[in-house]
Scaffold this active site. Structure first.
Site, PDB file in Angstrom:
ATOM      1  CG  HIS A 158     -12.478  -6.701   5.140  1.00  0.00           C
ATOM      2  ND1 HIS A 158     -11.956  -6.943   6.076  1.00  0.00           N
ATOM      3  CD2 HIS A 158     -12.023  -6.613   4.114  1.00  0.00           C
ATOM      4  CE1 HIS A 158     -11.114  -7.837   5.430  1.00  0.00           C
ATOM      5  NE2 HIS A 158     -11.406  -7.678   4.158  1.00  0.00           N
ATOM      6  CD  GLU A 177      -1.723  -2.480   1.483  1.00  0.00           C
ATOM      7  OE1 GLU A 177      -0.699  -2.690   1.645  1.00  0.00           O
ATOM      8  OE2 GLU A 177      -2.753  -3.377   1.184  1.00  0.00           O
TER       9      GLU A 177
END
Ligand SMILES: Cc1ncc(C[n+]2csc(CCOP(=O)(O)OP(=O)(O)O)c2C)c(N)n1
Ligand SMILES: [Mg+2]
Lengths: 358, 327
Positions: free
Chosen positions: B129, B60
């Site tokens: 999530h 990331e």
């Protein structure tokens, strides 16, 4: 350690340079020497000015490591991208950035490329494609990798070069960048300057490796370890790595073994290292070794050296004058360029809403 | 005119903008071959090829940070973080490099970067999530953040973000992906202005201020309260940073009452910034305490029962609006 020793050289034959500098004309050999010496002299001068209190902040001396930056930066085209770190004066001087911008940067004056808003000593110049180095260690490794990606995607012929230190190789960004560049065979050369220390941390506490070139094994591209104080070896190795990058063969990692003579910054007495260690490395000073090599090859003689020194002295003098005469930035000059676009709700803030300034 | 979903609006806009500008590229995890874990990027690899649609390794920091160098040399990068929850490894690059680079170089290099962040709860995803972590970035000048709450803005804000010269975090709400549908004419090129909030529904009794999924809940609550004769004004913020103060201030000048709604935990959430703006700038117009309906100050739970308990509901929003009106 005598001030003298930084710029007056003796010629230690036991560390003699040998071999040919591939594809390098005598003229360029001499110009490269001038850039190396200029980097040394500039750095020494800045250290002196810092001790005299002529500018605020601190100074990160690169003395001892110049060849690692200058030799590769000197070979780049102007449009080639450079991602330096905090100790990469030579990335700018090697690429030919005029010294006056560098002094203005050190002094945080309006004539520095960022007008004094960023960070002293973090040399950069947009027109020379030397990016503004991030103080956050090895952050630029990722940016330079992005630039290499961009060049490849846009089908431009340019390459990128990224610099970092031994300590930086422990950071996750080092890995993410190298790994990605390996996957995509990006046109980039990674230069790790292993100066044995990351601030006060010895390299043995950064990594269990002795030779950092092995880091490249994990990324599927070549890694080499060289004597970064040997200009001839550094020239030949970086030249080949740049050719690899330009020809689409992908990245190369080069570990250059070197040493910083002075503290991490100029407020660091560096008392964590032994005098013997420092002396060992000062004997391997890259610049007199290269000077001797040039004399042996009849590229340099006393007269030429005097000329080179005079030119350097004059440019430094001019650059220091330039910075000292460059105004300090207006107190609120940092309040521009937060955003490129206009937003109705954006304001710099008001410390007295409803009051005199409200 | 075809009715399309929020996620289709995103996908369609990516197709259109990448066709329009050949310097754009998309980089993210599973965005190419797989078309994205939510299929937001489906079809792009086939259309634009692997040079411009990059299936990134799980890196990331690289995804966010490589855009700076790429932008410097002339690209218009479109990075994607697979779930906004996984943005933390990229935090350093976003706040120190992407957001500041234009400032640091005194304007020498613009950063036309659009980083898409699928966020939000209600999808049974558990703590990694489901988060609404936009407030992590509020204290970062130089960054722009937008959060569409409608199909039109899913397209319009994305288009504006991609064409903008500033780095934009684009917060797309996962629960809206397929639950929200609207007519969006083919070839529509509406640009939702960045930095402007919208009074989506006018009313005179109280103002509900929100964005994203909870903006839709505010509209529902307003419908319900209308039956009781309570007129709710609903503001869709659309841009979270820099906030459009004047639209909010003008509304409170009219209603005198503010209820701010978001999914993120209340402490340190965007609602606090809006409340502070109102306290500073319309103290004398307020005639009820400012209320915040927000996520609880815990981590986001997994089990459906707990998730439903955690998420702000239409009923809770309606109750808060009603309380404000009755004050
Ligand atoms: C992310 C981050 N952590 C810590 C620091 C503080 N810091 C600045 S330089 C440095 C040491 C770097 O060592 P190395 O990479 O070997 O480079 P050198 O200074 O030896 O040239 C540290 C720890 C920083 N700038 N950034
Ligand atoms: Mg080091």
């Amino acid at each position: 350690m005598a001030e003298e020793q930084e710029t007056q050289f003796s010629f230690p034959a036991k560390y003699r340079l040998t071999g040919e500098m591939e594809g390098c004309t005598d003229e360029r050999k001499l110009e490269l020497f001038e850039r190396l010496l200029k980097t040394r002299e500039f750095d020494a001068r800045m250290r002196k000015l810092f001790r005299q209190g002529r500018f605020e902040g601190t100074f990160y001396s690169q003395i001892g490591q110049e060849a690692c930056d200058v030799v590769i930066a000197y070979q780049l085209d102007k449009q080639d991208f450079v991602g330096p770190s905090h100790r990469d004066l030579g990335a700018s001087t090697g690429k030919g950035v005029p010294l006056k911008y560098l002094t203005a940067q050190v002094y945080n004056r309006v004539d520095s490329p960022d007008g004094g808003r960023y960070t002293a000593c973090h040399y950069w110049h947009p027109e020379f494609w030397v990016m503004n180095p991030s103080t956050s260690i090895v952050m630029n490794w990722i940016a330079a990798t992005g630039a290499a990606f961009g060049y490849k995607m846009l089908k431009k012929d340019n390459v990128a070069v990224a610099f970092c230190g031994d300590g930086a190789t422990a950071h996750g960004d080092f890995h993410e960048a190298c790994n990605f560049a390996g996957v995509h065979r990006l046109p980039i050369v990674y230069v790790v300057q292993n100066n044995l220390w990351a601030e006060s941390l010895p390299v043995a506490l950064t990594t269990a490796l002795t030779d950092l070139n092995h880091r490249a094994d994990a990324y599927g591209f070549p890694g080499v370890s060289i004597d970064g104080n040997d200009v001839v070896e550094t020239w030949n190795t970086t030249r080949e790595a740049l050719m690899r990058a330009r020809s689409g063969a992908g990245p190369t990692l080069i570990e250059m073994k070197t040493y910083r003579w002075h503290g991490h910054s100029d407020i660091d007495p560096a008392d964590y290292r032994s005098d013997d260690e420092v002396a060992h490395w000062m004997e391997r000073d890259p610049i007199p070794r290269y000077e001797q090599y040039l004399r042996e090859h009849k590229v340099l003689n006393d007269d030429a050296l005097v000329e080179v020194r005079m030119r350097i002295e004059a440019e430094i003098e001019e650059a220091v004058d330039f910075a000292e005469n460059s105004p300090r930035p207006a107190p609120d000059a940092y309040q521009s360029h937060v955003y490129a676009e206009a937003y109705p709700g954006f304001e710099f803030g008001d410390r007295n809403p409803g009051g005199a300034n409200g | 005119m075809a009715e399309i979903t929020y996620i289709d609006a995103i996908n369609r806009t990516l197709h259109e903008e990448m066709t329009r500008d050949e310097t754009t590229f998309l980089i993210g995890e599973d965005t190419g071959i797989y078309g994205g874990v939510f299929k937001a990027t489906r079809g792009l690899l086939e259309e634009f090829g692997p040079d411009r649609i990059v299936d990134s390794p799980i890196s990331e920091s690289l995804i966010a940070g490589m855009t700076v160098g790429a932008a410097m040399v002339g690209c218009r990068p479109l990075p994607e973080i697979q779930f906004a929850d996984f943005i933390s490894p990229a935090f350093d690059q976003i706040v120190q490099q992407v957001a500041r680079y234009y400032w640091r170089t005194r304007g020498a290099f613009e950063m036309p970067i659009t980083l898409r962040c699928p966020y939000g709860g209600g999808v049974g995803g558990g703590v990694f999530h489901s988060q609404s972590n936009e407030a992590w970035f509020m204290n970062t000048p130089g960054l722009v953040m937008v959060a569409p709450g409608s199909v039109r803005d899913a397209a319009g804000l994305l288009r504006s973000a991609i064409r903008s010269q500033d780095p934009v975090l684009y917060w797309e709400h996962k629960k809206l992906y397929r639950s929200l549908k609207d007519d969006l004419p083919d070839g529509d090129e509406t640009l939702t202005p960045i930095g402007k909030a919208e009074v989506a529904r006018t009313g005179s009794h109280v103002t509900a201020i929100s964005f994203g999924y909870t903006y839709q809940l505010c509209l529902e609550a307003a419908d319900q309260l209308a039956e009781d004769g309570i007129e709710v004004e609903v503001i869709d913020l659309k841009t979270l940073l820099p906030l459009d103060k004047s639209t909010v201030i003008e509304s409170i000048a009219k209603t005198g009452k503010a209820v701010i709604v978001h999914e993120a935990p209340k402490v340190g959430g965007i609602g606090g910034e809006i409340a502070a703006i109102l306290a500073e700038e319309c103290f004398w117009e307020l005639d009820a305490p400012i209320t915040r309906v927000a996520g609880y100050n815990t981590s986001f739970p997994a089990a459906r029962t707990m998730e439903e308990h955690y998420m702000p509901s239409t009923a809770q929003i309606a109750a808060a609006l009603k309380t404000a009106v009755e004050t």
